[in-house]
Design a protein around this motif. Structure first.
Motif, PDB file in Angstrom:
ATOM      1  N   VAL A  60     -46.720  38.722  21.828  1.00 13.37           N
ATOM      2  CA  VAL A  60     -47.161  40.096  21.622  1.00 13.37           C
ATOM      3  C   VAL A  60     -46.037  41.032  22.071  1.00 13.37           C
ATOM      4  O   VAL A  60     -45.321  40.734  23.037  1.00 13.37           O
ATOM      5  N   ALA A  61     -45.850  42.123  21.352  1.00 11.63           N
ATOM      6  CA  ALA A  61     -44.811  43.095  21.703  1.00 11.63           C
ATOM      7  C   ALA A  61     -45.232  43.879  22.938  1.00 11.63           C
ATOM      8  O   ALA A  61     -46.404  44.227  23.102  1.00 11.63           O
ATOM      9  N   LEU A  62     -44.291  44.154  23.825  1.00 17.41           N
ATOM     10  CA  LEU A  62     -44.593  44.944  25.007  1.00 17.41           C
ATOM     11  C   LEU A  62     -44.882  46.389  24.608  1.00 17.41           C
ATOM     12  O   LEU A  62     -44.332  46.896  23.630  1.00 17.41           O
ATOM     13  N   PRO A  63     -45.754  47.063  25.366  1.00 14.35           N
ATOM     14  CA  PRO A  63     -46.138  48.445  25.023  1.00 14.35           C
ATOM     15  C   PRO A  63     -44.947  49.400  24.936  1.00 14.35           C
ATOM     16  O   PRO A  63     -44.898  50.276  24.086  1.00 14.35           O
ATOM     17  N   THR A  64     -43.997  49.226  25.843  1.00 13.03           N
ATOM     18  CA  THR A  64     -42.785  50.035  25.816  1.00 13.03           C
ATOM     19  C   THR A  64     -41.617  49.119  25.518  1.00 13.03           C
ATOM     20  O   THR A  64     -41.360  48.174  26.263  1.00 13.03           O
ATOM     21  N   GLY A  65     -40.931  49.352  24.418  1.00 12.76           N
ATOM     22  CA  GLY A  65     -39.835  48.477  24.011  1.00 12.76           C
ATOM     23  C   GLY A  65     -38.617  48.607  24.899  1.00 12.76           C
ATOM     24  O   GLY A  65     -38.663  49.184  25.982  1.00 12.76           O
ATOM     25  N   ALA A  96     -44.522  23.875  19.800  1.00 15.54           N
ATOM     26  CA  ALA A  96     -45.309  24.474  18.721  1.00 15.54           C
ATOM     27  C   ALA A  96     -46.029  25.743  19.171  1.00 15.54           C
ATOM     28  O   ALA A  96     -46.587  26.476  18.333  1.00 15.54           O
ATOM     29  N   LEU A  97     -46.001  26.019  20.457  1.00 17.29           N
ATOM     30  CA  LEU A  97     -46.706  27.182  21.018  1.00 17.29           C
ATOM     31  C   LEU A  97     -48.153  27.245  20.517  1.00 17.29           C
ATOM     32  O   LEU A  97     -48.645  28.324  20.169  1.00 17.29           O
ATOM     33  N   ASP A  98     -48.794  26.110  20.503  1.00 21.01           N
ATOM     34  CA  ASP A  98     -50.133  26.060  19.905  1.00 21.01           C
ATOM     35  C   ASP A  98     -51.231  25.580  20.854  1.00 21.01           C
ATOM     36  O   ASP A  98     -52.320  25.252  20.426  1.00 21.01           O
ATOM     37  N   ALA A 102     -56.368  29.458  28.448  1.00 22.15           N
ATOM     38  CA  ALA A 102     -55.968  30.680  29.138  1.00 22.15           C
ATOM     39  C   ALA A 102     -54.451  30.654  29.345  1.00 22.15           C
ATOM     40  O   ALA A 102     -53.830  29.591  29.381  1.00 22.15           O
ATOM     41  N   VAL A 103     -53.841  31.832  29.452  1.00 24.56           N
ATOM     42  CA  VAL A 103     -52.390  31.913  29.629  1.00 24.56           C
ATOM     43  C   VAL A 103     -51.990  31.312  30.972  1.00 24.56           C
ATOM     44  O   VAL A 103     -52.535  31.664  32.013  1.00 24.56           O
ATOM     45  N   GLU A 104     -51.022  30.402  30.931  1.00 21.74           N
ATOM     46  CA  GLU A 104     -50.516  29.771  32.145  1.00 21.74           C
ATOM     47  C   GLU A 104     -49.056  30.133  32.414  1.00 21.74           C
ATOM     48  O   GLU A 104     -48.628  30.214  33.554  1.00 21.74           O
ATOM     49  N   TYR A 105     -48.277  30.298  31.339  1.00 24.22           N
ATOM     50  CA  TYR A 105     -46.862  30.617  31.464  1.00 24.22           C
ATOM     51  C   TYR A 105     -46.473  31.694  30.454  1.00 24.22           C
ATOM     52  O   TYR A 105     -47.034  31.763  29.360  1.00 24.22           O
ATOM     53  N   VAL A 106     -45.493  32.499  30.828  1.00 22.72           N
ATOM     54  CA  VAL A 106     -44.986  33.534  29.924  1.00 22.72           C
ATOM     55  C   VAL A 106     -43.466  33.506  29.931  1.00 22.72           C
ATOM     56  O   VAL A 106     -42.831  32.998  30.863  1.00 22.72           O
ATOM     57  N   ALA A 107     -42.879  34.056  28.872  1.00 22.16           N
ATOM     58  CA  ALA A 107     -41.420  34.172  28.767  1.00 22.16           C
ATOM     59  C   ALA A 107     -41.101  35.448  27.993  1.00 22.16           C
ATOM     60  O   ALA A 107     -41.749  35.760  26.993  1.00 22.16           O
ATOM     61  N   LEU A 108     -40.109  36.189  28.468  1.00 19.09           N
ATOM     62  CA  LEU A 108     -39.700  37.424  27.803  1.00 19.09           C
ATOM     63  C   LEU A 108     -38.496  37.158  26.921  1.00 19.09           C
ATOM     64  O   LEU A 108     -37.506  36.567  27.349  1.00 19.09           O
ATOM     65  N   GLU A 109     -38.573  37.590  25.672  1.00 23.03           N
ATOM     66  CA  GLU A 109     -37.463  37.482  24.720  1.00 23.03           C
ATOM     67  C   GLU A 109     -37.333  38.834  24.039  1.00 23.03           C
ATOM     68  O   GLU A 109     -38.173  39.224  23.227  1.00 23.03           O
ATOM     69  N   GLY A 110     -36.269  39.572  24.385  1.00 18.25           N
ATOM     70  CA  GLY A 110     -36.164  40.934  23.880  1.00 18.25           C
ATOM     71  C   GLY A 110     -37.307  41.758  24.438  1.00 18.25           C
ATOM     72  O   GLY A 110     -37.526  41.809  25.638  1.00 18.25           O
ATOM     73  N   SER A 111     -38.063  42.403  23.558  1.00 23.00           N
ATOM     74  CA  SER A 111     -39.234  43.171  23.983  1.00 23.00           C
ATOM     75  C   SER A 111     -40.528  42.478  23.562  1.00 23.00           C
ATOM     76  O   SER A 111     -41.562  43.115  23.392  1.00 23.00           O
ATOM     77  N   VAL A 112     -40.457  41.150  23.407  1.00 22.61           N
ATOM     78  CA  VAL A 112     -41.624  40.360  23.021  1.00 22.61           C
ATOM     79  C   VAL A 112     -41.991  39.403  24.143  1.00 22.61           C
ATOM     80  O   VAL A 112     -41.127  38.710  24.693  1.00 22.61           O
ATOM     81  N   TYR A 114     -43.849  36.078  25.108  1.00 24.84           N
ATOM     82  CA  TYR A 114     -44.414  34.829  24.599  1.00 24.84           C
ATOM     83  C   TYR A 114     -45.269  34.202  25.691  1.00 24.84           C
ATOM     84  O   TYR A 114     -44.952  34.340  26.884  1.00 24.84           O
ATOM     85  N   TYR A 115     -46.330  33.508  25.296  1.00 28.31           N
ATOM     86  CA  TYR A 115     -47.210  32.918  26.300  1.00 28.31           C
ATOM     87  C   TYR A 115     -47.792  31.589  25.829  1.00 28.31           C
ATOM     88  O   TYR A 115     -47.918  31.313  24.636  1.00 28.31           O
TER      89      TYR A 115
END
Length: 211
Positions: A60-65, A96-98, A102-112, A114-115
Motif C-alpha cells: 500500500v502507498a504511504l499517505p505522504t510520499g 509470492a507475498l501471498d 495478520a501483518v507480521e513483517y513490513v518493508a519500505l520500498e520507495g514510498s510503498v 510491503y507487508y
C-alpha cells in the motif's frame, strides 16, 4: 535563509562557473538538502499517520510520499517488525507475498509499504516515518527542516562539495582540492546538526528481522 540568497551564496563559492554550471545551482541545492536529511534524521521530516492494508494485496502507498525511512509500524496491539534488508529480504522468505494472515513483517520500498502476511480483512496500521524535504522552487522558499543558524553553512558547503566533486573529476594529480575544503567545512556544520537533532530524537527500539 531564502532560496534566492542560497543560490547567490553558491554562485559566489563557484567563482568562475560556466552558465551551464550556474543553471544547475537550484537543482544541486535541493540535492544537497536531500543528502543532508539522509545523513541526519530531522524532526521536521517525521510523519505520523495511519493506513489500512488492502485485502488480496501485499502493499500500500504511504499517505505522504517521498518517504525516506521507517521509524515505527504497528497496530493497537503493538509493534510490527520491519525487515532490515527491505523488500529483497522480505521476498527471500515470502517470494509470492501471498501469505494470508495478520501483518507480521513490513518493508519500505520507495514510498510503498510491503507487508506479510496479507490480512483477508483490512487491518489498520500506525506508521511513523521520515520523508525527504520538499524541493525549493520559489525565491522565497526556505529550508525550514534545518535550524536557521545552520542553514547557510550546511547547504552552501554540501552543495559546493557536490559541485566540485564533478568539476574536479579527471584532475591530473587526482586530487579534488576544492571538494575536500568544502567537505571538511560541511562536516563541521554536520556535527552541530547531529548535536541539535540528538536532543530532539524519539527513543525508538530498533527492530530486528527474525523468522
Amino acid at each position: 535563509m531564502r532560496f534566492s540568497v542560497l543560490q547567490d551564496e553558491v554562485y559566489i563559492g563557484l567563482k568562475d562557473a560556466s552558465s551551464e554550471v550556474i543553471d544547475r545551482i537550484p537543482m544541486m541545492i535541493n540535492q544537497a538538502r536531500n543528502e543532508i536529511s539522509a545523513e541526519v534524521e530531522l524532526p521536521a521530516l517525521r510523519v505520523l499517520s495511519s493506513l489500512n492494508t488492502i485485502p488480496g494485496q501485499a502493499w500500500v502507498a504511504l499517505p505522504t510520499g517521498n518517504a525516506q525511512r521507517l521509524l515505527f509500524v504497528g497496530t493497537s496491539s503493538g509493534r510490527i517488525s520491519a525487515v532490515d534488508g527491505g523488500l529483497v529480504d522480505l521476498l527471500s522468505v515470502y517470494p509470492a507475498l501471498d501469505q494470508v494472515s495478520a501483518v507480521e513483517y513490513v518493508a519500505l520500498e520507495g514510498s510503498v509499504l510491503y507487508y506479510q502476511g496479507s490480512p483477508a480483512v483490512a487491518q489498520a496500521l500506525i506508521i511513523y516515518y521520515t520523508t525527504f524535504p520538499t524541493a525549493m522552487s520559489n525565491s522565497s522558499d526556505q529550508p525550514t527542516e534545518l535550524p536557521e543558524p545552520l542553514q547557510r553553512g550546511l547547504i552552501l558547503h554540501k552543495t559546493l562539495e557536490l559541485f566540485y566533486d564533478e568539476l574536479e573529476e579527471g584532475m591530473e594529480d587526482g586530487q579534488k582540492i576544492n571538494k575536500a575544503v568544502h567537505e571538511l567545512e560541511y562536516k563541521k556544520y554536520k556535527t552541530r546538526l547531529e548535536e541539535w537533532a540528538a536532543k530532539r530524537r524519539p527513543h525508538v527500539i530498533t527492530s530486528s528481522w527474525s523468522v
